[in-house]
Design a protein around this motif. Sequence first.
Motif, PDB file in Angstrom:
ATOM      1  N   GLY A   1       0.810  -1.210   0.000  1.00  0.00           N
ATOM      2  CA  GLY A   1       0.000   0.000   0.000  1.00  0.00           C
ATOM      3  C   GLY A   1       0.843   1.260   0.000  1.00  0.00           C
ATOM      4  O   GLY A   1       0.533   2.225  -0.706  1.00  0.00           O
ATOM      5  N   LEU A   2       1.931   1.250   0.780  1.00  0.00           N
ATOM      6  CA  LEU A   2       2.814   2.415   0.836  1.00  0.00           C
ATOM      7  C   LEU A   2       3.487   2.663  -0.512  1.00  0.00           C
ATOM      8  O   LEU A   2       3.557   3.800  -0.980  1.00  0.00           O
ATOM      9  CB  LEU A   2       3.869   2.202   1.923  1.00  0.00           C
ATOM     10  CG  LEU A   2       4.935   3.300   2.076  1.00  0.00           C
ATOM     11  CD1 LEU A   2       4.290   4.631   2.427  1.00  0.00           C
ATOM     12  CD2 LEU A   2       5.963   2.899   3.120  1.00  0.00           C
ATOM     13  N   GLY A   3       3.983   1.591  -1.133  1.00  0.00           N
ATOM     14  CA  GLY A   3       4.636   1.754  -2.431  1.00  0.00           C
ATOM     15  C   GLY A   3       3.679   2.228  -3.508  1.00  0.00           C
ATOM     16  O   GLY A   3       4.004   3.133  -4.291  1.00  0.00           O
ATOM     17  N   SER A   4       2.494   1.625  -3.556  1.00  0.00           N
ATOM     18  CA  SER A   4       1.512   2.022  -4.568  1.00  0.00           C
ATOM     19  C   SER A   4       1.057   3.462  -4.369  1.00  0.00           C
ATOM     20  O   SER A   4       0.977   4.234  -5.333  1.00  0.00           O
ATOM     21  CB  SER A   4       0.308   1.078  -4.502  1.00  0.00           C
ATOM     22  OG  SER A   4      -0.694   1.464  -5.417  1.00  0.00           O
ATOM     23  N   ALA A   5       0.763   3.852  -3.133  1.00  0.00           N
ATOM     24  CA  ALA A   5       0.304   5.214  -2.862  1.00  0.00           C
ATOM     25  C   ALA A   5       1.394   6.231  -3.139  1.00  0.00           C
ATOM     26  O   ALA A   5       1.115   7.331  -3.651  1.00  0.00           O
ATOM     27  CB  ALA A   5      -0.167   5.324  -1.412  1.00  0.00           C
TER      28      ALA A   5
ATOM     29  N   ALA B   1      -9.751 -16.365  -2.193  1.00  0.00           N
ATOM     30  CA  ALA B   1     -10.234 -15.289  -3.068  1.00  0.00           C
ATOM     31  C   ALA B   1     -10.342 -13.974  -2.315  1.00  0.00           C
ATOM     32  O   ALA B   1     -10.022 -12.898  -2.847  1.00  0.00           O
ATOM     33  CB  ALA B   1     -11.586 -15.674  -3.665  1.00  0.00           C
ATOM     34  N   ALA B   2     -10.775 -14.046  -1.058  1.00  0.00           N
ATOM     35  CA  ALA B   2     -10.872 -12.826  -0.248  1.00  0.00           C
ATOM     36  C   ALA B   2      -9.498 -12.216  -0.005  1.00  0.00           C
ATOM     37  O   ALA B   2      -9.331 -10.989  -0.073  1.00  0.00           O
ATOM     38  CB  ALA B   2     -11.565 -13.138   1.074  1.00  0.00           C
ATOM     39  N   LEU B   3      -8.501 -13.050   0.253  1.00  0.00           N
ATOM     40  CA  LEU B   3      -7.146 -12.533   0.470  1.00  0.00           C
ATOM     41  C   LEU B   3      -6.556 -11.945  -0.808  1.00  0.00           C
ATOM     42  O   LEU B   3      -5.879 -10.900  -0.780  1.00  0.00           O
ATOM     43  CB  LEU B   3      -6.244 -13.651   1.005  1.00  0.00           C
ATOM     44  CG  LEU B   3      -6.523 -14.138   2.431  1.00  0.00           C
ATOM     45  CD1 LEU B   3      -5.632 -15.326   2.770  1.00  0.00           C
ATOM     46  CD2 LEU B   3      -6.323 -13.010   3.426  1.00  0.00           C
ATOM     47  N   ILE B   4      -6.799 -12.593  -1.925  1.00  0.00           N
ATOM     48  CA  ILE B   4      -6.270 -12.092  -3.206  1.00  0.00           C
ATOM     49  C   ILE B   4      -6.868 -10.733  -3.535  1.00  0.00           C
ATOM     50  O   ILE B   4      -6.150  -9.775  -3.877  1.00  0.00           O
ATOM     51  CB  ILE B   4      -6.553 -13.105  -4.334  1.00  0.00           C
ATOM     52  CG1 ILE B   4      -5.715 -14.369  -4.127  1.00  0.00           C
ATOM     53  CG2 ILE B   4      -6.238 -12.488  -5.694  1.00  0.00           C
ATOM     54  CD1 ILE B   4      -6.049 -15.490  -5.088  1.00  0.00           C
ATOM     55  N   THR B   5      -8.193 -10.618  -3.444  1.00  0.00           N
ATOM     56  CA  THR B   5      -8.831  -9.326  -3.728  1.00  0.00           C
ATOM     57  C   THR B   5      -8.459  -8.269  -2.688  1.00  0.00           C
ATOM     58  O   THR B   5      -8.411  -7.080  -3.002  1.00  0.00           O
ATOM     59  CB  THR B   5     -10.360  -9.485  -3.777  1.00  0.00           C
ATOM     60  OG1 THR B   5     -10.813 -10.132  -2.571  1.00  0.00           O
ATOM     61  CG2 THR B   5     -10.778 -10.318  -4.984  1.00  0.00           C
ATOM     62  N   TRP B   6      -8.160  -8.697  -1.460  1.00  0.00           N
ATOM     63  CA  TRP B   6      -7.735  -7.763  -0.420  1.00  0.00           C
ATOM     64  C   TRP B   6      -6.408  -7.097  -0.792  1.00  0.00           C
ATOM     65  O   TRP B   6      -6.250  -5.880  -0.681  1.00  0.00           O
ATOM     66  CB  TRP B   6      -7.613  -8.506   0.906  1.00  0.00           C
ATOM     67  CG  TRP B   6      -7.124  -7.686   2.062  1.00  0.00           C
ATOM     68  CD1 TRP B   6      -5.877  -7.683   2.594  1.00  0.00           C
ATOM     69  CD2 TRP B   6      -7.883  -6.746   2.821  1.00  0.00           C
ATOM     70  NE1 TRP B   6      -5.795  -6.806   3.638  1.00  0.00           N
ATOM     71  CE2 TRP B   6      -7.026  -6.227   3.800  1.00  0.00           C
ATOM     72  CE3 TRP B   6      -9.208  -6.309   2.768  1.00  0.00           C
ATOM     73  CZ2 TRP B   6      -7.443  -5.276   4.736  1.00  0.00           C
ATOM     74  CZ3 TRP B   6      -9.620  -5.364   3.697  1.00  0.00           C
ATOM     75  CH2 TRP B   6      -8.750  -4.856   4.658  1.00  0.00           C
ATOM     76  N   PHE B   7      -5.449  -7.876  -1.273  1.00  0.00           N
ATOM     77  CA  PHE B   7      -4.159  -7.322  -1.671  1.00  0.00           C
ATOM     78  C   PHE B   7      -4.274  -6.546  -2.985  1.00  0.00           C
ATOM     79  O   PHE B   7      -3.551  -5.563  -3.193  1.00  0.00           O
ATOM     80  CB  PHE B   7      -3.116  -8.435  -1.792  1.00  0.00           C
ATOM     81  CG  PHE B   7      -2.520  -8.841  -0.480  1.00  0.00           C
ATOM     82  CD1 PHE B   7      -1.337  -8.284  -0.037  1.00  0.00           C
ATOM     83  CD2 PHE B   7      -3.155  -9.771   0.331  1.00  0.00           C
ATOM     84  CE1 PHE B   7      -0.790  -8.646   1.187  1.00  0.00           C
ATOM     85  CE2 PHE B   7      -2.624 -10.141   1.546  1.00  0.00           C
ATOM     86  CZ  PHE B   7      -1.430  -9.581   1.984  1.00  0.00           C
ATOM     87  N   ILE B   8      -5.161  -6.981  -3.880  1.00  0.00           N
ATOM     88  CA  ILE B   8      -5.397  -6.211  -5.111  1.00  0.00           C
ATOM     89  C   ILE B   8      -5.939  -4.829  -4.773  1.00  0.00           C
ATOM     90  O   ILE B   8      -5.538  -3.818  -5.365  1.00  0.00           O
ATOM     91  CB  ILE B   8      -6.360  -6.978  -6.038  1.00  0.00           C
ATOM     92  CG1 ILE B   8      -5.677  -8.225  -6.603  1.00  0.00           C
ATOM     93  CG2 ILE B   8      -6.837  -6.080  -7.177  1.00  0.00           C
ATOM     94  CD1 ILE B   8      -6.594  -9.099  -7.432  1.00  0.00           C
ATOM     95  N   MET B   9      -6.849  -4.767  -3.815  1.00  0.00           N
ATOM     96  CA  MET B   9      -7.377  -3.486  -3.363  1.00  0.00           C
ATOM     97  C   MET B   9      -6.268  -2.597  -2.817  1.00  0.00           C
ATOM     98  O   MET B   9      -6.221  -1.393  -3.088  1.00  0.00           O
ATOM     99  CB  MET B   9      -8.434  -3.707  -2.285  1.00  0.00           C
ATOM    100  CG  MET B   9      -9.731  -4.306  -2.770  1.00  0.00           C
ATOM    101  SD  MET B   9     -10.725  -4.974  -1.400  1.00  0.00           S
ATOM    102  CE  MET B   9     -10.797  -3.574  -0.306  1.00  0.00           C
ATOM    103  N   GLY B  10      -5.363  -3.182  -2.027  1.00  0.00           N
ATOM    104  CA  GLY B  10      -4.287  -2.408  -1.447  1.00  0.00           C
ATOM    105  C   GLY B  10      -3.383  -1.780  -2.486  1.00  0.00           C
ATOM    106  O   GLY B  10      -2.757  -0.741  -2.233  1.00  0.00           O
ATOM    107  N   ILE B  11      -3.305  -2.377  -3.671  1.00  0.00           N
ATOM    108  CA  ILE B  11      -2.463  -1.838  -4.743  1.00  0.00           C
ATOM    109  C   ILE B  11      -3.238  -0.888  -5.644  1.00  0.00           C
ATOM    110  O   ILE B  11      -2.742   0.188  -6.015  1.00  0.00           O
ATOM    111  CB  ILE B  11      -1.864  -2.990  -5.574  1.00  0.00           C
ATOM    112  CG1 ILE B  11      -0.969  -3.865  -4.697  1.00  0.00           C
ATOM    113  CG2 ILE B  11      -1.082  -2.458  -6.767  1.00  0.00           C
ATOM    114  CD1 ILE B  11      -0.466  -5.112  -5.390  1.00  0.00           C
ATOM    115  N   LEU B  12      -4.476  -1.268  -6.013  1.00  0.00           N
ATOM    116  CA  LEU B  12      -5.213  -0.507  -7.021  1.00  0.00           C
ATOM    117  C   LEU B  12      -5.933   0.717  -6.469  1.00  0.00           C
ATOM    118  O   LEU B  12      -6.060   1.722  -7.176  1.00  0.00           O
ATOM    119  CB  LEU B  12      -6.229  -1.420  -7.719  1.00  0.00           C
ATOM    120  CG  LEU B  12      -5.652  -2.507  -8.619  1.00  0.00           C
ATOM    121  CD1 LEU B  12      -6.772  -3.299  -9.274  1.00  0.00           C
ATOM    122  CD2 LEU B  12      -4.740  -1.906  -9.685  1.00  0.00           C
ATOM    123  N   ASN B  13      -6.429   0.670  -5.241  1.00  0.00           N
ATOM    124  CA  ASN B  13      -7.140   1.826  -4.694  1.00  0.00           C
ATOM    125  C   ASN B  13      -6.306   3.097  -4.728  1.00  0.00           C
ATOM    126  O   ASN B  13      -6.768   4.143  -5.210  1.00  0.00           O
ATOM    127  CB  ASN B  13      -7.613   1.545  -3.269  1.00  0.00           C
ATOM    128  CG  ASN B  13      -8.821   0.614  -3.228  1.00  0.00           C
ATOM    129  OD1 ASN B  13      -9.335   0.304  -2.157  1.00  0.00           O
ATOM    130  ND2 ASN B  13      -9.278   0.135  -4.373  1.00  0.00           N
TER     131      ASN B  13
END
Length: 415
Positions: free
Chosen positions: A33-37, A289-301
């Motif tokens: 999240g820090l890197g993406s933001a 699936a919940a964990l995968i989408t959780w980390f995808i959210m952390g990058i894409l949001n």
Amino acid sequence: MASPRLETFCCPNRDSATEFVVTFQPVLFGALGLGSASLSLLFAVLQILPKRKGYRRLGQYPLPRPASSSRILFIISICDILGCTGIIVRSSVWLGLPNIIDRVSVANSTDAWPEVFCVGSAMWIQLFFSASFWWTFCYAVDVFLVVKTSAGISTIILYHMITWGLAVLLCVEGVAMLYYPSISDCEQGLQHAIPHYVTTYAPMLLVLVANPVFFNRTISAVTSLLKGRQGIYTENERRLANEIKIRFFKIMLVFFICWVPNIINESLLFYLEMQTDINDNGFRNIRNAALITWFIMGILNPMQAFLNTLAFHGWTGFDVDFRLQRRSELAWDSASTSVPNAAGHNPTVGTTLLYPSHVQEAKKNMMSNGHHSDAISVLSEGSESSTVEIHISSELRDYDDVDADGESLENSVRH
């Protein structure tokens, strides 16, 4: 990341589904999240800074446009940037002081600062991303009204009241419902948490459902508008209409990419939350699936900040103009083209000295076509120079006494 699960995490007696995703590899999640933001914030700020080449291309022949159009796009970028700033601060603190997370999980703790920081950072992120959703909806409404009604009259004050009022109201109401009767002893149960999630996802769903409808209606209206200007639909008009379609498509594509994973993840977590034992082997695929989408959210949001600037303006490059004189000229020129068309004001007065004298006289008589001019310019904000060429050549086509010079003007803008 703008997920209500991180606000639920601030409750020591959080539900099992929230505990499952938030406590899974928290260091890795915080680092991503820090890197993406950080990347998104850097490139988003770079995009909105004044540029030398970009200013010369579009600034020499600025188009008259309603004040609300360009301001809304700028405000959306600012909201995204502030939301990314909140993610950077929260991730940095959680990575640098991991004991804060541990103290949040302690029930009946006398140390209130971990919970205060948790709630404050979550509300900051949620507020500005929610405001970004409302402003995106207002942009769709604004471009539709510009095309369908008399353009050029700014409704920016009304948009401010709607967006900030609803964003603050829903954020405060949702948090108050979630942390009742207190942060250290939140009331549990789906019926208690649902109002908080509804207030969070309502503006997001509104953009996903309503904006494509408004954009589609606007494109249809633009096609009719372009045909009505000369009674024919030339290749230039067709090219401009296609650019507008691509522009709207990019805006919605960015929104879908960045926020649809949130809806998928929340649906999976709600399903797990309703189960008596989420660790049952039968729910293994759903947990993964919940964990995968959780980390995808952390990058894409957080990436919405940068991707939105690309959708709004295209890549403006690294050629940043830090000269104070040029920035003051840009600010003056922007102000001169953002004044509503009223009381006989000519929106091109700030740049008529760039044209031959007889073109100046022709442009003074263009008030009758003000609706068409504003409608096209608000939609072509940030387009390439070909759009400016189409705009100027089509507006000067009605004047017989400038036919010869109109061709040279069109060629000068093209090159």
